[in-house]
Design an enzyme around this catalytic site. Structure first.
Site: not given
Ligand SMILES: Cc1cc2nc3c(=O)[nH]c(=O)nc-3n(C[C@H](O)[C@H](O)[C@H](O)COP(=O)(O)OP(=O)(O)OC[C@H]3O[C@@H](n4cnc5c(N)ncnc54)[C@H](O)[C@@H]3O)c2cc1C
Length: 383
Positions: A131, A133, A165, A251, A370
């Site tokens: 949790g 974004s 997700s 991650e 980026e």
């Protein structure tokens, strides 16, 4: 400037010995498993498969045995991950818990949290989601607005997460929220992490978002006066930023960051077969050489983890190069095979059609290209 070194590493015999065992397990469990399902790679889920992996000791492999972990090396774990990804095994139910939530709890959690949550993860029975974004807060994660307020018994959470997700199948979320108002002088202060029970907590609503391929992969998650107990706090109140950056390093460091399109390479080789002309052979050779280089770099990261190092810069480089490779795969496969993506048809067509849609997202998840380039530039002393 940080030192960047990808020391070429060999997988030790005990890790290589595991390979045959994993291949036999996969052959037994995934007999007749179709190519288009394998193409889902680490997004494909099967709770029974996760439990079977847990029973073999292949979840939480590097974690201490006292919590149900395997006490094995990062290089042994690398072999299991690599084989699972190369086979397109349905590992996603436990993936987040194994890759980052478990390590996060082991590093920052209380002893009670470790004893309560880690064993079920290693058995392949407890799934986690991320949790982080929120609408308008993705790359700029410090700008999140979901907040938790202290109550008599714990915390009350209000706000919204997005692109979560597997929130619909996860038992728990580790959420980054604000526990103090934003301080303009230190944007990273006042953030905290909470472990939220996704099945039992009142005031949590999960709304699916369908992706381009028609799958419910991610979700919006709403918190409306969601009450969590005091012991849902993970680590230090206000210290969430340091913790979440550690979690993001977990991650970003694995071989899934260049193997997501592997099934398409496999189908391409099958499609072209032994009759490859010189141009086709050269195209496939280039893809294989590139894959082999990324693999060496990834093994090198596993070697650094095994030595107790934190190779965040090296992991960012592999993620950046890896997603470029896996995202370009459908275009390269099209150039080599001379076939446009189309649904229907054989395995190659189906996998090609799926990957053409799915690969668009590979450069976003886990931090965009980026953002990764910004991290690399900082590591190189360029910004
Ligand atoms: C398949 C998938 C699964 C996901 N799963 C999860 C999940 O489980 N949990 C979760 O919390 N999130 C998840 N996400 C969200 C993901 O982390 C974000 O999409 C990502 O961080 C980008 O944030 P954003 O979408 O808000 O885009 P933005 O941050 O708005 O970025 C838009 C564009 O601007 C560029 N940009 C932004 N800031 C800068 C900068 N400073 N310099 C240069 N360029 C910049 C970006 O690179 C991008 O191209 C998932 C995303 C995808 C695609």
């Amino acid at each position: 400037m940080e030192d960047i070194r990808f020391t070429p590493g060999l997988l030790p015999p005990e890790a290589e010995a595991l390979r045959a065992e994993v291949r036999t397990f996969i052959a037994d469990h995934l007999k007749g498993y179709p190519g288009v399902k394998r193409a889902k790679s680490w997004s494909g889920a099967d709770p029974e498969f996760s439990k079977a992996m847990g029973a073999r000791g292949w979840i939480g492999m590097t974690w201490p045995t006292e919590y149900g972990g395997g006490g094995r090396s990062f290089l042994e774990r690398y072999v299991v991950l690599e084989e699972m990804l190369a086979a397109g095994a349905p590992v996603s139910a436990h993936w987040v818990a194994d890759r980052q939530s478990g390590p996060l709890l082991l590093k920052f959690g209380t002893e009670d949290q470790r004893r309560k949550y880690i064993p079920a993860i290693t058995r392949g029975e407890s799934y986690f989601c991320i949790g982080m974004s929120e609408p308008n807060s993705g790359s700029d994660l410090a700008s999140i607005r979901t907040r938790a307020e202290k109550t008599a018994d714990g915390w009350r959470i209000n706000g919204q997460k997005i692109w979560t997700s597997k929130a619909h199948t996860a038992h728990h979320m580790i959420a980054l929220v604000r526990t103090r108002p934003q301080d303009p002088k230190d944007r990273h202060a006042g953030l905290s992490q909470f472990l939220i029970d996704m099945k039992e907590t009142k005031g949590v609503t999960i709304r699916p978002i369908r992706n381009m391929a028609g799958e419910q992969m991610f979700n919006e998650v709403f918190f409306e006066d969601a009450e969590v107990p005091a012991d849902a706090l993970v680590g230090t109140e206000g210290g969430g930023w340091g913790q979440v950056t550690t979690e993001l390093a977990f991650e970003r460091s694995g071989p899934e960051r260049y193997l997501s399109s592997y099934q398409l390479l496999f189908e391409l080789v099958r499609e072209i077969g032994a009759d490859a002309g010189p141009a086709e052979a050269a195209g496939i050779g280039r893809l294989a050489a590139h894959l082999s280089t990324l693999r060496q770099m990834s093994i090198s990261i596993a070697t650094m983890l095994e030595r107790g190092e934190t190779p965040n810069l090296a992991a960012a480089i592999v993620k950046e190069l890896g997603v470029a490779y896996e995202q370009d795969m459908p275009g390269k496969a099209h150039d080599i095979a001379g076939i446009s993506p189309r649904t229907g048809g054989g395995d190659f067509d189906q996998v090609m059609a799926y990957m053409t849609m799915a690969a668009r997202s590979f450069s976003l998840r886990g931090g965009t290209r980026e953002i990764m380039r910004g991290i690399i530039a900082r590591g190189l002393g360029l910004r």
